[in-house]
Motif scaffolding. Structure first.
Motif, PDB file in Angstrom:
ATOM      1  N   GLY A  44       0.816  -1.210   0.000  1.00 19.41           N
ATOM      2  CA  GLY A  44       0.000   0.000   0.000  1.00 19.41           C
ATOM      3  C   GLY A  44       0.843   1.250   0.000  1.00 19.41           C
ATOM      4  O   GLY A  44       0.839   2.007   0.968  1.00 19.41           O
ATOM      5  N   ARG A  45       1.577   1.488  -1.072  1.00 20.09           N
ATOM      6  CA  ARG A  45       2.530   2.604  -1.116  1.00 20.09           C
ATOM      7  C   ARG A  45       1.861   3.955  -0.905  1.00 20.09           C
ATOM      8  O   ARG A  45       2.440   4.858  -0.326  1.00 20.09           O
ATOM      9  CB  ARG A  45       3.265   2.611  -2.464  1.00 20.09           C
ATOM     10  N   ARG A  46       0.639   4.115  -1.397  1.00 20.53           N
ATOM     11  CA  ARG A  46      -0.033   5.417  -1.315  1.00 20.53           C
ATOM     12  C   ARG A  46      -1.083   5.459  -0.202  1.00 20.53           C
ATOM     13  O   ARG A  46      -1.993   6.272  -0.222  1.00 20.53           O
ATOM     14  CB  ARG A  46      -0.688   5.748  -2.658  1.00 20.53           C
ATOM     15  N   MET A  47      -0.932   4.577   0.777  1.00 16.52           N
ATOM     16  CA  MET A  47      -1.924   4.482   1.841  1.00 16.52           C
ATOM     17  C   MET A  47      -1.366   4.868   3.205  1.00 16.52           C
ATOM     18  O   MET A  47      -1.936   4.503   4.237  1.00 16.52           O
ATOM     19  CB  MET A  47      -2.497   3.065   1.903  1.00 16.52           C
ATOM     20  N   GLU A  48      -0.241   5.561   3.233  1.00 17.11           N
ATOM     21  CA  GLU A  48       0.388   5.963   4.491  1.00 17.11           C
ATOM     22  C   GLU A  48       0.591   4.754   5.396  1.00 17.11           C
ATOM     23  O   GLU A  48       0.381   4.810   6.610  1.00 17.11           O
ATOM     24  CB  GLU A  48      -0.463   7.038   5.191  1.00 17.11           C
ATOM     25  N   SER A  49       0.980   3.648   4.787  1.00 16.36           N
ATOM     26  CA  SER A  49       1.146   2.415   5.536  1.00 16.36           C
ATOM     27  C   SER A  49       2.244   1.595   4.890  1.00 16.36           C
ATOM     28  O   SER A  49       2.447   1.645   3.676  1.00 16.36           O
ATOM     29  CB  SER A  49      -0.167   1.610   5.531  1.00 16.36           C
ATOM     30  N   ASP A  50       2.972   0.837   5.716  1.00 19.35           N
ATOM     31  CA  ASP A  50       3.965  -0.067   5.159  1.00 19.35           C
ATOM     32  C   ASP A  50       3.411  -1.483   5.058  1.00 19.35           C
ATOM     33  O   ASP A  50       4.151  -2.431   4.833  1.00 19.35           O
ATOM     34  CB  ASP A  50       5.240  -0.058   6.019  1.00 19.35           C
ATOM     35  N   ARG A  51       2.114  -1.620   5.196  1.00 20.90           N
ATOM     36  CA  ARG A  51       1.488  -2.933   5.168  1.00 20.90           C
ATOM     37  C   ARG A  51       1.213  -3.364   3.732  1.00 20.90           C
ATOM     38  O   ARG A  51       1.098  -2.542   2.814  1.00 20.90           O
ATOM     39  CB  ARG A  51       0.173  -2.941   5.948  1.00 20.90           C
TER      40      ARG A  51
ATOM     41  N   LEU B 131      -3.771  -6.233   3.472  1.00 21.24           N
ATOM     42  CA  LEU B 131      -3.928  -6.193   4.926  1.00 21.24           C
ATOM     43  C   LEU B 131      -4.322  -4.823   5.454  1.00 21.24           C
ATOM     44  O   LEU B 131      -4.578  -4.677   6.655  1.00 21.24           O
ATOM     45  CB  LEU B 131      -2.632  -6.648   5.608  1.00 21.24           C
ATOM     46  N   VAL B 132      -4.357  -3.824   4.589  1.00 21.73           N
ATOM     47  CA  VAL B 132      -4.772  -2.493   5.029  1.00 21.73           C
ATOM     48  C   VAL B 132      -6.217  -2.571   5.517  1.00 21.73           C
ATOM     49  O   VAL B 132      -7.096  -3.088   4.827  1.00 21.73           O
ATOM     50  CB  VAL B 132      -4.651  -1.472   3.890  1.00 21.73           C
ATOM     51  N   LYS B 133      -6.465  -2.068   6.705  1.00 21.60           N
ATOM     52  CA  LYS B 133      -7.796  -2.188   7.278  1.00 21.60           C
ATOM     53  C   LYS B 133      -8.715  -1.074   6.796  1.00 21.60           C
ATOM     54  O   LYS B 133      -8.359   0.097   6.795  1.00 21.60           O
ATOM     55  CB  LYS B 133      -7.724  -2.184   8.802  1.00 21.60           C
ATOM     56  N   VAL B 134      -9.901  -1.477   6.385  1.00 23.01           N
ATOM     57  CA  VAL B 134     -10.981  -0.556   6.079  1.00 23.01           C
ATOM     58  C   VAL B 134     -12.100  -0.920   7.051  1.00 23.01           C
ATOM     59  O   VAL B 134     -12.669  -2.005   6.956  1.00 23.01           O
ATOM     60  CB  VAL B 134     -11.457  -0.678   4.625  1.00 23.01           C
ATOM     61  N   GLY B 135     -12.376  -0.045   7.999  1.00 20.50           N
ATOM     62  CA  GLY B 135     -13.228  -0.459   9.106  1.00 20.50           C
ATOM     63  C   GLY B 135     -12.408  -1.347  10.026  1.00 20.50           C
ATOM     64  O   GLY B 135     -11.270  -1.042  10.359  1.00 20.50           O
ATOM     65  N   LYS B 136     -12.966  -2.485  10.389  1.00 24.99           N
ATOM     66  CA  LYS B 136     -12.290  -3.378  11.331  1.00 24.99           C
ATOM     67  C   LYS B 136     -11.712  -4.615  10.670  1.00 24.99           C
ATOM     68  O   LYS B 136     -11.251  -5.536  11.353  1.00 24.99           O
ATOM     69  CB  LYS B 136     -13.268  -3.801  12.435  1.00 24.99           C
TER      70      LYS B 136
ATOM     71  N   THR C 145      -5.507   4.839  -2.406  1.00 28.23           N
ATOM     72  CA  THR C 145      -4.823   5.867  -1.635  1.00 28.23           C
ATOM     73  C   THR C 145      -5.391   5.925  -0.220  1.00 28.23           C
ATOM     74  O   THR C 145      -6.450   5.350   0.074  1.00 28.23           O
ATOM     75  CB  THR C 145      -4.985   7.248  -2.291  1.00 28.23           C
ATOM     76  N   GLN C 146      -4.692   6.660   0.650  1.00 29.88           N
ATOM     77  CA  GLN C 146      -5.189   6.843   2.007  1.00 29.88           C
ATOM     78  C   GLN C 146      -6.530   7.574   2.003  1.00 29.88           C
ATOM     79  O   GLN C 146      -7.399   7.297   2.837  1.00 29.88           O
ATOM     80  CB  GLN C 146      -4.161   7.617   2.848  1.00 29.88           C
ATOM     81  N   LYS C 147      -6.721   8.472   1.057  1.00 29.42           N
ATOM     82  CA  LYS C 147      -8.000   9.172   0.948  1.00 29.42           C
ATOM     83  C   LYS C 147      -9.126   8.194   0.651  1.00 29.42           C
ATOM     84  O   LYS C 147     -10.229   8.308   1.210  1.00 29.42           O
ATOM     85  CB  LYS C 147      -7.918  10.238  -0.154  1.00 29.42           C
ATOM     86  N   ASP C 148      -8.873   7.213  -0.226  1.00 31.98           N
ATOM     87  CA  ASP C 148      -9.874   6.188  -0.517  1.00 31.98           C
ATOM     88  C   ASP C 148     -10.221   5.401   0.747  1.00 31.98           C
ATOM     89  O   ASP C 148     -11.388   5.094   1.010  1.00 31.98           O
ATOM     90  CB  ASP C 148      -9.371   5.225  -1.595  1.00 31.98           C
ATOM     91  N   VAL C 149      -9.190   5.054   1.517  1.00 34.16           N
ATOM     92  CA  VAL C 149      -9.404   4.309   2.755  1.00 34.16           C
ATOM     93  C   VAL C 149     -10.291   5.107   3.707  1.00 34.16           C
ATOM     94  O   VAL C 149     -11.248   4.575   4.284  1.00 34.16           O
ATOM     95  CB  VAL C 149      -8.058   3.975   3.430  1.00 34.16           C
TER      96      VAL C 149
END
Length: 276
Positions: free
Chosen positions: A44-51, A55-60, A262-266
């Motif tokens: 997730g390069r554009r998601m402010e995450s190194d995950r 595995l990037v969480k959206v909600g829980k 992106t993090q905005k999408d998340v």
């Protein structure tokens, strides 16, 4: 099993751990004997995450479970994951949720219940910076299925995959892709030479169709994917060649669809809460 399975409270909600997920479709679901391949090797390069993106969480819950959810709605129970970046963490997730059926270097298979439905998950290590077509080559070399589904892991939608499969069987194409109308990332101004007539905030672009990232393929595509002389990646080689040959079908989806890039999408998806 081919008996009808009623999911949750008539599919009003699915429970995953302690969290709940609202579903867009209410129906009894029979098992569909087909595998779904999910491409989940990226980060997730554009998601402010190194995950890993999966595995990037959206909600829980991790993003990949939204894709799995749609397949379970269509009766599909067998999943093949093309992992790569942080594959050890993806593997640990499914190991925690289920029990090991098979395990060796670069491959693991689990039996587990997902959304109250018994499923199997196969996880392949297809490398970190690997093209999608090469990830597919890693898992398809021993495939014997007459038909299979294929998806990216970063889509949240209410695509009726049962209808996609039915459309593919009817149209006789080698592959059929879901196509959707994208949402503009900008507001639109309808104007003449001197004045604005109307302002539209990030409208759906109804005259444009894009690949929605959920596909179904017949076995005849496998030799094309395994052909090492074909250059490029999945979209600009395999799909483009099939389209030129008149063998790429489409299923038009006009419902909910978002690509989480992106993090905005998340954050936008998180703001919707249980409505997705």
């Amino acid at each position: 099993f081919f008996a009808a399975v009623v999911l949750g409270l008539l599919l009003d909600r699915w429970t995953f751990g302690k969290s709940r997920m609202t579903l867009p479709i209410k129906q009894s679901v029979e098992e569909t004997p087909m595998k779904a391949i999910i491409l989940c090797g990226g980060r997730g390069r554009r998601m402010e995450s190194d995950r890993a993106k999966a595995l990037v969480k959206v909600g829980k819950r991790p993003l990949i479970f939204y894709t799995i959810r749609q397949y379970i709605l269509a009766g599909i129970r067998d999943f093949v994951l093309c992992g790569g970046y942080q594959i050890d963490q993806i593997d640990a997730l499914f190991a925690k949720l289920g029990h090991v059926l098979e395990y060796h270097d670069g491959y693991s298979r689990y039996g587990l219940d997902l959304f109250h439905v018994p499923c199997t998950v196969e996880l392949y290590d297809t490398g970190i910076d690997t093209k999608k077509v090469d990830r597919l080559r890693s898992v398809l070399k021993d495939f014997s299925e007459e038909m299979f589904c294929l998806s990216y892991c970063d889509i949240i939608c209410d695509v009726d995959i049962s209808k996609l499969i039915a459309k593919h069987r009817k149209n006789g194409a080698t592959m059929t892709i879901t196509v959707v109308n994208p949402q503009s990332r900008y507001g639109h101004v309808i104007c003449d030479e001197s004045f604005a007539i109307e302002m539209r905030e990030k409208p759906i672009l109804e005259d444009i169709w894009i690949n929605g990232g959920i596909m179904v393929a017949s076995a005849e595509v496998i030799p094309l994917l395994l052909n090492l002389q074909i250059e490029g990646d999945l979209e600009d080689s395999i799909l483009a060649n099939l389209a030129a040959a008149g063998k790429l079908g489409v299923y038009r989806h006009r419902g909910f669809w978002r690509s989480i890039e992106t993090q905005k999408d998340v954050e936008e998806m998180r703001s919707l809460g249980d409505s997705v």
